[in-house]
Design a protein around this motif. Sequence first.
Motif, short mmCIF file in Angstrom:
data_model
loop_
_atom_site.label_atom_id
_atom_site.label_comp_id
_atom_site.label_asym_id
_atom_site.label_seq_id
_atom_site.Cartn_x
_atom_site.Cartn_y
_atom_site.Cartn_z
N ASP A 1 -8.75 -12.11 -4.36
CA ASP A 1 -7.79 -11.13 -4.89
C ASP A 1 -8.23 -9.69 -4.68
O ASP A 1 -7.48 -8.76 -4.96
CB ASP A 1 -7.55 -11.39 -6.38
N ASP A 2 -9.47 -9.51 -4.21
CA ASP A 2 -9.97 -8.15 -4.02
C ASP A 2 -9.90 -7.68 -2.57
O ASP A 2 -10.34 -6.58 -2.27
CB ASP A 2 -11.42 -8.04 -4.52
N VAL A 3 -9.34 -8.49 -1.66
CA VAL A 3 -9.18 -7.96 -0.30
C VAL A 3 -8.04 -6.94 -0.34
O VAL A 3 -7.17 -6.99 -1.22
CB VAL A 3 -8.90 -9.06 0.78
N ARG A 4 -8.06 -6.02 0.61
CA ARG A 4 -7.12 -4.88 0.53
C ARG A 4 -5.67 -5.27 0.31
O ARG A 4 -4.99 -4.76 -0.58
CB ARG A 4 -7.20 -4.06 1.83
N GLY A 5 -5.18 -6.18 1.16
CA GLY A 5 -3.76 -6.55 1.09
C GLY A 5 -3.40 -7.15 -0.26
O GLY A 5 -2.39 -6.80 -0.87
N ARG A 6 -4.26 -8.09 -0.72
CA ARG A 6 -3.97 -8.76 -2.00
C ARG A 6 -4.03 -7.74 -3.15
O ARG A 6 -3.19 -7.74 -4.03
CB ARG A 6 -4.98 -9.88 -2.27
N TYR A 7 -5.02 -6.86 -3.12
CA TYR A 7 -5.14 -5.91 -4.22
C TYR A 7 -3.95 -4.95 -4.24
O TYR A 7 -3.35 -4.69 -5.28
CB TYR A 7 -6.46 -5.13 -4.15
N LYS A 8 -3.59 -4.47 -3.06
CA LYS A 8 -2.51 -3.47 -3.03
C LYS A 8 -1.14 -4.08 -3.31
O LYS A 8 -0.17 -3.37 -3.53
CB LYS A 8 -2.53 -2.72 -1.71
N GLY A 9 -1.07 -5.41 -3.26
CA GLY A 9 0.18 -6.07 -3.62
C GLY A 9 0.12 -6.66 -5.01
O GLY A 9 0.98 -7.45 -5.40
N SER A 10 -0.90 -6.28 -5.78
CA SER A 10 -1.10 -6.95 -7.07
C SER A 10 -0.47 -6.19 -8.23
O SER A 10 -0.26 -4.97 -8.18
CB SER A 10 -2.60 -7.09 -7.34
N LEU A 11 -0.21 -6.94 -9.29
CA LEU A 11 0.31 -6.31 -10.51
C LEU A 11 -0.78 -5.50 -11.20
O LEU A 11 -0.50 -4.63 -12.00
CB LEU A 11 0.89 -7.37 -11.44
N ARG A 12 -2.04 -5.78 -10.82
CA ARG A 12 -3.14 -4.97 -11.36
C ARG A 12 -2.97 -3.52 -10.92
O ARG A 12 -3.08 -2.58 -11.69
CB ARG A 12 -4.49 -5.46 -10.81
N LEU A 13 -2.68 -3.35 -9.62
CA LEU A 13 -2.51 -1.98 -9.12
C LEU A 13 -1.22 -1.36 -9.69
O LEU A 13 -1.19 -0.18 -10.04
CB LEU A 13 -2.48 -1.97 -7.58
N MET A 14 -0.20 -2.20 -9.81
CA MET A 14 1.06 -1.68 -10.36
C MET A 14 0.81 -1.13 -11.77
O MET A 14 1.25 -0.02 -12.11
CB MET A 14 2.08 -2.82 -10.40
N ASN A 15 0.08 -1.90 -12.54
CA ASN A 15 -0.22 -1.50 -13.90
C ASN A 15 -1.08 -0.22 -13.93
O ASN A 15 -0.86 0.68 -14.74
CB ASN A 15 -0.94 -2.68 -14.57
N LEU A 16 -2.00 -0.15 -13.01
CA LEU A 16 -2.86 1.03 -12.95
C LEU A 16 -2.02 2.28 -12.65
O LEU A 16 -2.20 3.34 -13.27
CB LEU A 16 -3.91 0.82 -11.85
N ILE A 17 -1.08 2.12 -11.73
CA ILE A 17 -0.22 3.26 -11.38
C ILE A 17 0.63 3.68 -12.59
O ILE A 17 0.81 4.87 -12.87
CB ILE A 17 0.66 2.92 -10.15
N GLU A 18 1.10 2.68 -13.32
CA GLU A 18 1.90 3.02 -14.52
C GLU A 18 1.07 3.83 -15.51
O GLU A 18 1.54 4.81 -16.09
CB GLU A 18 2.40 1.73 -15.19
N ARG A 19 -0.20 3.43 -15.66
CA ARG A 19 -1.05 4.16 -16.61
C ARG A 19 -1.35 5.57 -16.10
O ARG A 19 -1.44 6.52 -16.85
CB ARG A 19 -2.33 3.36 -16.88
N CYS A 20 -1.51 5.67 -14.76
CA CYS A 20 -1.73 7.00 -14.18
C CYS A 20 -0.55 7.91 -14.49
O CYS A 20 -0.72 9.06 -14.90
CB CYS A 20 -1.80 6.90 -12.65
N VAL A 21 0.64 7.35 -14.31
CA VAL A 21 1.82 8.18 -14.50
C VAL A 21 1.99 8.55 -15.98
O VAL A 21 2.38 9.66 -16.32
CB VAL A 21 3.07 7.49 -13.90
N GLU A 22 1.63 7.59 -16.84
CA GLU A 22 1.68 7.90 -18.28
C GLU A 22 0.75 9.07 -18.61
O GLU A 22 1.12 10.00 -19.32
CB GLU A 22 1.17 6.68 -19.07
N GLN A 23 -0.45 8.99 -18.06
CA GLN A 23 -1.40 10.05 -18.34
C GLN A 23 -0.92 11.38 -17.74
O GLN A 23 -1.07 12.43 -18.35
CB GLN A 23 -2.76 9.67 -17.75
N LEU A 24 -0.33 11.25 -16.59
CA LEU A 24 0.20 12.43 -15.93
C LEU A 24 1.27 13.09 -16.80
O LEU A 24 1.32 14.30 -16.96
CB LEU A 24 0.81 12.00 -14.58
#
Length: 727
Positions: free
Chosen positions: A305-328
Amino acid sequence: MTDSFQSAYQEEELRLNEAIAEIDKQLERLQSIPVYTGHDFTEQVLEAGREDRRQALKKSQPEPYFGRLDFQENGKEEQAPLYIGKVGFDREEASEHPMVIDWRAPVASLFYSFTGGSDPASYEAPEGLVEGLVYLKRNVVIRKQILERVSDTYNRESGGPAVSDEFLVYRLGENKDNRLRDIVSTIQAEQDKIIRAAKNTALIIQGVAGSGKTTVALHRLAFLLYQYKEQVSAEKMIIFAPNHMFLDYISDVLPELGVGDIQQRTFADWASELLDVSMTPSDASETLAFWFETDTGQGTPDINDDVRGRYKGSLRLMNLIERCVEQLEQSALPEGDFSPWDGAVLRRETIAEWFNEEYKPYPLAKRKERVLARLHRWVEMELKKSPSQAVMKERKKKAAGREKSYGSKWPKFEPLVLYKQLFGAAKINGLWSEEFESEIPSEVLNSTRKDLKKNVVREEDLTPLLYFHCLMNEITGEQRFDHIVIDEAQDFSPFQVALLDRFVRGHSFTILGDLSQGIHAYRGVHAWEEMSTLFEPESRAYFALTRSYRSTMEIIEFANGILEKGVGSDLLAVPVFRSGDAVRLVRYNGAADREKDLRRALRHLLSKGNYRTVSILTRTLREAKELHELLATEWPELHLIDGSKQTYQGGISVLPVYLSKGLEFDAVIVADADSAHYAEKAWDAKLMYVGCTRALHELWLLHGEQLPSYVVPEQPEIASQGWPDGV
Ligand SMILES: Nc1ncnc2c1ncn2[C@@H]1O[C@H](COP(=O)(O)OP(=O)(O)OP(=O)(O)O)[C@@H](O)[C@H]1O
């Protein structure tokens, strides 16, 4: 010809003549009415209706229908023969039954869902469930108004047997050209259920190779347009498919079904256009080269799950982006009050109220825009209070400068800027970097940072970038879809689907794929749950298609063996009873024999004269190129398919196996089907499975010394070793 067949044929011929005469009569009448070109709206609407009728009748003319179903509705005295065609039309004179029923109409579903037996059958009509008895199911083949074939697949008089596959097998035995075709005359019950499923559901369909997934998805679009005319429009539907050549290959089906204007695109094209970014052109081929061209025989690199393609398609990254935007969002509002000139102050609390409360429902970028516009209006009001024109002019100048500098204190809500920042490739907003960076797998972090510093955006970056865009900007009505089809969905990521869900009304998805063909597992899903759990149970449905229609029984059994032994999968295909030649396994001795034997096999297949598409599948693109060069001396018409092609031309072609996904050929030669090219790993077995399941009628495997264990056939009747006699 037997008597009953003779009379059925004569009966159908009479009926056909009647239908053709009716079409001719109606067309003649419509064509005698002068085309209205004036400005009267009512007349224009009437003219549009007439033009639709003209087009529909012209489309019906060569083949008005393909099927007949004799059905007696409960409570009615007589059975009625219902004729089913691609386009429905009525007789001009009043009549109880239409001349031809559109295949998408509710009653026509009986033609597909009825599987035989003597029990009553039913269909869902707008007024409720209609029940009755089926007496006859008949397929007719009409070509250019000539009745060529009449085939009864069910007749109650013969004791209510199951509907036979005879006509289906006849259709499947035909050779294919360079295009996928419609299947309206032989849609199977399991496929019909998917085609007619309710619109506002996320359908996830696992279908074995050759089960008709692509075909079914296209028919479903035609159905939705018919059934939900008032709610959906063709331009607002989209099919995502893996590449341009595949899109070209499927591009005839919808026009054949009388449906145009549906968008057919790759995800990368669609996303790049919305984001207005251009990817480095080498990207896709670089990724493919990494995964498919290196160390064949050793097996592909491990995927977690940590190879580039899998990570960038993961809900983990989606969630991270949501938190980034919240902080923003929390830190977006600049510190301090705003003062357009000395002595005038707009307090930060007031601006915060606008930003955090009044404009809260809007996305971030819009909120910033609104706040700054309101602030400007406030400045204008304040200016009016100036004691003199000269003071006002002076203040105006000062305010313009201060507004500009206040605006620049806000973060830039641009996806690429924020994405770069997330990966530590830019520190423009000075936010979040270390805290969030630590959550990103280090290999992904470092390689992406390197890319982004050089402004390289890859296909795998498009989803997170577009997600940033969506969280900060409104999705406009124009950008929203009525329905989305994702073909080859095993190569999509959960994050991609979650993103697309924002662009579609009512979770209206058709998501189709085959986990056994998951050769892009470094970015795709490994189980359908990864996608299905994105939707609430009441808004999703799962279907499995297990029958395979493409290949002969021998090829399907052989391919099933690869899945069982090589992948350990139980998603095995059930063949239609269509028998052909045994799969042929031929061993060559060394490199010199390889070329000679490949030529010999190809020559043999072409000498049969009835195959319109034959392909040689190599393990890598490099091998395909080399082979193309060698063989083009004898076959100048041989196509090399290398991933850059926009169209699929059929004929004979050579291509790497991973580019053959989705396509099909009358005959296939798998070159180098040996352990030096295909390792004892599930991924390599999947590649082999994809290659073998491309063949409709004949499959040959040419190989060096040793076969991978999953290719060794156990039943002699499905695979023969060595050259056939006389070749
Ligand atoms: N009901 C049917 N009647 C006749 N032909 C059918 C039927 N269903 C599928 N086929 C044929 O089977 C072949 C495979 O269909 P299609 O390419 O849609 O399958 P698929 O599941 O998308 O395949 P794959 O995943 O292996 O690429 C096509 O030639 C199609 O016309």
